[in-house]
Design a protein around this motif. Structure first.
Motif, PDB file in Angstrom:
ATOM      1  N   ARG A  39       0.825  -1.202   0.000  1.00  0.00           N
ATOM      2  CA  ARG A  39       0.000   0.000   0.000  1.00  0.00           C
ATOM      3  C   ARG A  39       0.861   1.254   0.000  1.00  0.00           C
ATOM      4  O   ARG A  39       2.019   1.247   0.439  1.00  0.00           O
ATOM      5  CB  ARG A  39      -0.926   0.022   1.222  1.00  0.00           C
ATOM      6  N   GLU A  40       0.264   2.347  -0.465  1.00  0.00           N
ATOM      7  CA  GLU A  40       0.968   3.626  -0.453  1.00  0.00           C
ATOM      8  C   GLU A  40       1.321   4.027   0.974  1.00  0.00           C
ATOM      9  O   GLU A  40       2.361   4.645   1.220  1.00  0.00           O
ATOM     10  CB  GLU A  40       0.101   4.701  -1.123  1.00  0.00           C
ATOM     11  N   ARG A  41       0.476   3.669   1.927  1.00  0.00           N
ATOM     12  CA  ARG A  41       0.771   3.975   3.336  1.00  0.00           C
ATOM     13  C   ARG A  41       2.079   3.306   3.762  1.00  0.00           C
ATOM     14  O   ARG A  41       2.904   3.915   4.454  1.00  0.00           O
ATOM     15  CB  ARG A  41      -0.371   3.469   4.224  1.00  0.00           C
ATOM     16  N   HIS A  42       2.276   2.067   3.333  1.00  0.00           N
ATOM     17  CA  HIS A  42       3.504   1.362   3.662  1.00  0.00           C
ATOM     18  C   HIS A  42       4.705   2.060   3.035  1.00  0.00           C
ATOM     19  O   HIS A  42       5.743   2.233   3.684  1.00  0.00           O
ATOM     20  CB  HIS A  42       3.448  -0.082   3.152  1.00  0.00           C
ATOM     21  N   ARG A  43       4.567   2.431   1.785  1.00  0.00           N
ATOM     22  CA  ARG A  43       5.682   3.071   1.077  1.00  0.00           C
ATOM     23  C   ARG A  43       6.067   4.392   1.737  1.00  0.00           C
ATOM     24  O   ARG A  43       7.260   4.690   1.912  1.00  0.00           O
ATOM     25  CB  ARG A  43       5.308   3.291  -0.393  1.00  0.00           C
ATOM     26  N   GLN A  44       5.069   5.184   2.127  1.00  0.00           N
ATOM     27  CA  GLN A  44       5.354   6.467   2.757  1.00  0.00           C
ATOM     28  C   GLN A  44       6.031   6.281   4.110  1.00  0.00           C
ATOM     29  O   GLN A  44       6.942   7.035   4.472  1.00  0.00           O
ATOM     30  CB  GLN A  44       4.059   7.266   2.917  1.00  0.00           C
ATOM     31  N   ALA A  45       5.603   5.278   4.873  1.00  0.00           N
ATOM     32  CA  ALA A  45       6.232   5.015   6.167  1.00  0.00           C
ATOM     33  C   ALA A  45       7.691   4.605   5.985  1.00  0.00           C
ATOM     34  O   ALA A  45       8.581   5.050   6.731  1.00  0.00           O
ATOM     35  CB  ALA A  45       5.463   3.927   6.912  1.00  0.00           C
ATOM     36  N   MET A  46       7.949   3.764   4.985  1.00  0.00           N
ATOM     37  CA  MET A  46       9.326   3.334   4.744  1.00  0.00           C
ATOM     38  C   MET A  46      10.187   4.474   4.219  1.00  0.00           C
ATOM     39  O   MET A  46      11.368   4.584   4.567  1.00  0.00           O
ATOM     40  CB  MET A  46       9.327   2.153   3.778  1.00  0.00           C
TER      41      MET A  46
END
Length: 426
Positions: free
Chosen positions: A360-367
């Protein structure tokens, strides 16, 4: 969460079997009122289910999952009954009339599982994706998330950064003969290892998100080149209107397909040409826009003519109407269709070859936030011990970003790592 919730866990409507789930402190008592007795944990028992007036409602299986060994982490009872709307309605009325019971809200069983530590946030997202999965690749990816793959990888990153932060904190606050004088090499190595692993995961996150949401493949070319006929051939139905009159397609037509387990939306676009017709011109503009946004383009050409748009490296360029001209592809006869599908699948498969776990985009932004904090920490580390306190705070920022992947927030473990590693306070 002192109240007890219940809901139909299977789809509404007529079915062979319906499952009603009850979760909470009064679950066993509620089931006992209906069934007379609840079986031993994880043992199915056939019971007659009766209303408050003693009249039989249905006969079905009763299963009991005790607190700590259930999906929600609470006492859970499942009633497997005949899938009649009348049976489900009657049992729901009986449960709703019992003190302390109420109908569950959307997603509340899963939320309780998360709040009780039975699932992390990424697993919750994986469960939602699994329920929505339409293709085999989506199913496999969602199942990997549900199994905790992202949480496991995040825990490895987190452990490395906790170790790095602990080394710096020990140098700052607990310097003595038991603590290494120079910890910079080990800290730098931990940061670099974590950053490289995160970078690899970030690179594949967009492709994984496309597996979840679906790839978009646009069919583009000049008017009357056979785009709509090709779309219909691929879809195996009359999804688009076809005509010998150029400019028949003026709007974008989409068809959702499963190509070798990959979710793909095929997009038929208006023929690309210069036109004085206002409506057609709008269609051409929209076609160019959708083609630019697509993950892949199948560009059909007239024999001897250049492509209507400049192809990207992975785009598929092929002559159209092979039934008339011999070479290329024909939606009318099926010539070249199998090869086209294979080429599309091959290009899309290459994008998801290394099976990332972040979807998910949420995962990418957190990383990305974690990587940014790590880069700042590494720069601070290079400036020497005077910057170690700021470097440690940057590492804590990276840890918090990674904890957001799974919904875990626990910075106190930094001290736990210090005590475990350096025997501080012995």
């Amino acid at each position: 969460m002192n109240d007890t919730i219940f809901a139909l866990a299977t789809a509404r409507g007529r079915a062979g079997v319906a499952v009603i789930r009850i979760s909470g402190p009064a679950a066993v008592e509620a089931a006992t009122r209906l069934a007379g007795a609840v079986p031993d944990p994880r043992q199915a028992a056939l019971r007659v289910l009766r209303g408050a007036d003693g009249a039989a409602i249905d006969r079905g299986l009763v299963l009991y999952f005790p607190k700590g060994a259930s999906f929600t982490g609470e006492n859970v009872v499942e009633l497997q009954v005949h899938g009649s709307p009348a049976v489900v309605a009657a049992l729901s009325r009986e449960l709703g009339a019992m003190p302390g019971l109420r109908m569950a809200e959307a997603g509340e069983f899963t939320r309780r599982a998360f709040e009780n530590g039975c699932m992390d946030l990424a697993q919750v997202e994986g469960l939602a994706d699994l329920i929505d999965a339409e293709t085999d690749r989506q199913r496999a990816q969602a199942l990997r998330m549900l199994s905790g793959a992202l949480g496991q990888r995040a825990e490895v990153w987190r452990a490395d950064l906790l170790r790095a932060a602990a080394l710096l904190e020990a140098t700052i606050d607990f310097a003595d003969e038991e603590v290494p004088v120079d910890v910079s090499d080990e800290v730098r190595g931990l940061i670099d290892r974590c950053r490289a692993s995160l970078a690899a995961e970030i690179e594949g996150a967009r492709a994984a998100e496309r597996v979840r949401d679906g790839f978009e493949v646009a069919i583009v070319g000049p008017p009357n080149v056979g785009k709509s006929t090709l779309l219909n051939a691929l879809a195996r139905r009359e999804a688009a209107l076809t005509s010998e009159i150029a400019g028949t397609t003026r709007d974008v037509i989409e068809v959702r397909m499963d190509l070798e387990g990959l979710p793909v939306t095929l997009v038929d676009t208006a023929g690309l040409r210069e036109t004085e017709d206002h409506v057609e011109r709008l269609g051409v503009e929209r076609a160019r826009s959708r083609a630019a946004e697509a993950d892949l383009r199948v560009i059909l050409t007239e024999p001897g003519q250049p492509p209507a748009i400049e192809p990207a490296e992975e785009d598929i360029v092929t002559p159209a109407k092979a039934d008339l001209h011999g070479d290329g592809i024909s939606g009318l006869t099926g010539q070249g269709i199998d090869a086209l599908v294979a080429a599309v699948v091959s290009r899309l498969e290459a994008r998801v070859a290394h099976s990332p776990v972040a979807t998910r985009e949420r995962h990418r932004q957190a990383m990305l936030a974690a990587v940014e904090a790590l880069e700042t920490a590494r720069d601070g580390l290079a400036q020497g011990p005077d910057r170690y306190d700021i470097c440690a705070e940057d590492l804590r920022s990276a840890i918090r970003a990674l904890e957001s992947l799974t919904g875990r927030i626990d910075v106190e473990n930094v001290l736990g790592e210090i005590f475990a590693s350096f025997c501080i306070g012995k």
